[in-house]
Scaffold this active site. Structure first.
Site, PDB file in Angstrom:
ATOM      1  N   PHE A  55      61.232  55.771  37.885  1.00 23.20           N
ATOM      2  CA  PHE A  55      60.412  54.618  37.543  1.00 23.20           C
ATOM      3  C   PHE A  55      60.070  53.855  38.811  1.00 23.20           C
ATOM      4  O   PHE A  55      60.948  53.444  39.564  1.00 23.20           O
ATOM      5  CB  PHE A  55      61.098  53.704  36.520  1.00 23.20           C
ATOM      6  N   LYS A 106      52.673  61.276  38.159  1.00 18.77           N
ATOM      7  CA  LYS A 106      54.092  61.473  37.838  1.00 18.77           C
ATOM      8  C   LYS A 106      54.180  62.550  36.776  1.00 18.77           C
ATOM      9  O   LYS A 106      53.800  62.352  35.630  1.00 18.77           O
ATOM     10  CB  LYS A 106      54.707  60.157  37.357  1.00 18.77           C
ATOM     11  N   GLU A 120      43.253  54.619  38.387  1.00 15.92           N
ATOM     12  CA  GLU A 120      44.523  54.285  37.745  1.00 15.92           C
ATOM     13  C   GLU A 120      45.633  54.263  38.795  1.00 15.92           C
ATOM     14  O   GLU A 120      45.561  55.000  39.789  1.00 15.92           O
ATOM     15  CB  GLU A 120      44.795  55.343  36.662  1.00 15.92           C
ATOM     16  N   ASP A 121      46.626  53.429  38.573  1.00 12.88           N
ATOM     17  CA  ASP A 121      47.744  53.393  39.524  1.00 12.88           C
ATOM     18  C   ASP A 121      48.631  54.628  39.389  1.00 12.88           C
ATOM     19  O   ASP A 121      48.902  55.322  40.362  1.00 12.88           O
ATOM     20  CB  ASP A 121      48.562  52.092  39.348  1.00 12.88           C
ATOM     21  N   ASP A 162      54.668  47.536  38.056  1.00  9.20           N
ATOM     22  CA  ASP A 162      55.677  46.576  37.601  1.00  9.20           C
ATOM     23  C   ASP A 162      56.772  47.213  36.774  1.00  9.20           C
ATOM     24  O   ASP A 162      56.613  48.303  36.225  1.00  9.20           O
ATOM     25  CB  ASP A 162      55.010  45.506  36.732  1.00  9.20           C
ATOM     26  N   GLY A 216      48.044  47.094  36.929  1.00 11.88           N
ATOM     27  CA  GLY A 216      48.762  47.779  38.015  1.00 11.88           C
ATOM     28  C   GLY A 216      47.883  48.249  39.156  1.00 11.88           C
ATOM     29  O   GLY A 216      48.336  48.406  40.291  1.00 11.88           O
ATOM     30  N   ASP A 245      51.476  58.909  33.805  1.00  8.96           N
ATOM     31  CA  ASP A 245      52.807  59.314  33.347  1.00  8.96           C
ATOM     32  C   ASP A 245      52.652  60.308  32.187  1.00  8.96           C
ATOM     33  O   ASP A 245      52.516  61.509  32.420  1.00  8.96           O
ATOM     34  CB  ASP A 245      53.578  58.046  32.950  1.00  8.96           C
ATOM     35  N   ARG A 277      55.520  43.583  41.228  1.00 10.77           N
ATOM     36  CA  ARG A 277      54.173  44.045  41.578  1.00 10.77           C
ATOM     37  C   ARG A 277      53.836  43.701  43.026  1.00 10.77           C
ATOM     38  O   ARG A 277      53.058  44.374  43.681  1.00 10.77           O
ATOM     39  CB  ARG A 277      53.124  43.385  40.673  1.00 10.77           C
TER      40      ARG A 277
HETATM   41  P1  IMP Z   1      50.806  56.872  30.486  1.00  7.70           P
HETATM   42  O1  IMP Z   1      49.896  56.496  29.376  1.00  7.70           O
HETATM   43  O2  IMP Z   1      52.163  57.280  29.992  1.00  7.70           O
HETATM   44  O3  IMP Z   1      50.222  57.902  31.430  1.00  7.70           O
HETATM   45  O4  IMP Z   1      51.128  55.563  31.274  1.00  7.70           O
HETATM   46  C1  IMP Z   1      50.345  55.074  32.223  1.00  7.70           C
HETATM   47  C2  IMP Z   1      50.669  53.618  32.463  1.00  7.70           C
HETATM   48  O5  IMP Z   1      52.070  53.352  32.337  1.00  7.70           O
HETATM   49  C3  IMP Z   1      50.309  53.269  33.875  1.00  7.70           C
HETATM   50  O6  IMP Z   1      49.045  52.699  33.916  1.00  7.70           O
HETATM   51  C4  IMP Z   1      51.370  52.270  34.257  1.00  7.70           C
HETATM   52  O7  IMP Z   1      50.921  50.980  33.951  1.00  7.70           O
HETATM   53  C5  IMP Z   1      52.550  52.580  33.394  1.00  7.70           C
HETATM   54  N1  IMP Z   1      53.571  53.358  34.134  1.00  7.70           N
HETATM   55  C6  IMP Z   1      53.894  54.659  34.009  1.00  7.70           C
HETATM   56  N2  IMP Z   1      54.884  55.023  34.847  1.00  7.70           N
HETATM   57  C7  IMP Z   1      55.200  53.906  35.525  1.00  7.70           C
HETATM   58  C8  IMP Z   1      56.143  53.639  36.576  1.00  7.70           C
HETATM   59  O8  IMP Z   1      56.900  54.493  37.065  1.00  7.70           O
HETATM   60  N3  IMP Z   1      56.156  52.354  37.036  1.00  7.70           N
HETATM   61  C9  IMP Z   1      55.338  51.379  36.557  1.00  7.70           C
HETATM   62  N4  IMP Z   1      54.430  51.601  35.600  1.00  7.70           N
HETATM   63  C10 IMP Z   1      54.368  52.843  35.079  1.00  7.70           C
HETATM   64 MG    MG Z   2      48.489  50.846  34.639  1.00  5.13          MG
END
Ligand code: IMP
Ligand code: MG
Length: 170
Positions: A148, A127, A95-96, A155, A40, A99, A161
Site C-alpha cells: 500500500f 500495481k 490516474e495515480d 493517501d 490522488g 490496483d 498525500r
Molecule cells: P482500483 O479501482 O482498485 O484500480 O483502485 C484505484 C484507486 O484506488 C486509485 O485511484 C487510488 O486512489 C486507490 N489506490 C489503489 N491502491 C492504492 C495504494 O497503494 N495507495 C493509495 N491509493 C491506492
Molecule cells: Mg485515485
C-alpha cells in the site's frame, strides 16, 4: 505506522519527463484533453501536463470507491464528471495508481460511450497483484508488485498525500 521510501522524488520527476516526452511525440499536431482522476492524481497530473511540449486541455473526474480502507469496494460512483464535451476529442485519462482496475475500467467505459476520437490511459503506478479487470495502460510510469503506497498525492484515509516521495506503508 512505518513508512519506507519506495520511489524517491527525483526518480518520479525523471519518469514524468519521460512519459511527457512519449505523449508529446505521439500526439504531435494534436491537442488532447488530459482527464485527471481526482484526488490522488493532482501532483502527477500537474507535473505531467506542464512537461508536455504540445498544447493540451485539462479536465477532471472524480470517482469514489475506496472509502477510507485499503481495498476497493467494487462499486464506483461518479462524484464529479468532466466539464469539457469529449465527443470527437482525443482523451488521455490520467490516474495515480491502478490496483484492481475497477475504477479505470468503469470510467473508460463511461467515457468511450460518449464517442471521443480516441482514449488512452496514463498511470504513474501499475500495481499488479490485485488486478481484476484488464486495463491497457498506454503510458505507465512504474510497475509495483504489491503493497500500500502513500505520498506524491496517494493517501491512506486521506493522510500522507503531501509526502514528496512515494512510500510504502509497512
Ligand atoms: P482500483 O479501482 O482498485 O484500480 O483502485 C484505484 C484507486 O484506488 C486509485 O485511484 C487510488 O486512489 C486507490 N489506490 C489503489 N491502491 C492504492 C495504494 O497503494 N495507495 C493509495 N491509493 C491506492
Ligand atoms: Mg485515485
Amino acid at each position: 505506522m512505518e513508512k519506507r521510501v519506495l520511489i524517491p522524488r527525483r526518480e518520479i520527476q525523471s519518469k514524468v519527463k519521460e512519459l511527457a516526452g512519449r505523449i508529446s511525440s505521439d500526439y504531435a499536431g494534436k491537442e488532447p484533453i488530459l482527464i485527471g482522476i481526482l484526488n490522488g492524481v493532482v501532483f502527477f497530473f500537474a507535473e505531467l501536463v506542464m512537461s508536455l511540449s504540445i498544447p493540451s486541455r485539462i479536465d477532471f473526474i472524480r470517482a469514489s470507491s475506496y472509502g477510507s480502507g485499503k481495498a476497493s469496494s467494487g462499486t464506483i460512483n461518479l462524484v464529479k464528471d468532466v466539464e469539457i464535451p469529449v465527443k470527437g476529442q482525443d482523451l488521455i485519462v490520467v490516474e495515480d495508481i491502478v490496483d484492481t482496475g475497477l475504477t479505470l475500467n468503469n470510467l473508460v467505459g463511461n467515457l468511450r460511450s460518449r464517442e471521443p476520437a480516441s482514449v488512452k490511459i496514463c498511470a504513474l503506478i501499475d500495481k499488479i497483484e490485485r488486478r481484476e479487470k484488464e486495463v491497457k495502460i498506454d503510458y505507465c510510469g512504474f510497475k509495483v508488485q504489491e503493497g500500500f503506497l502513500v505520498g506524491y498525492g496517494l493517501d491512506y484515509a486521506e493522510r500522507y498525500r503531501y509526502l514528496p516521495d512515494i512510500c510504502v506503508i509497512e
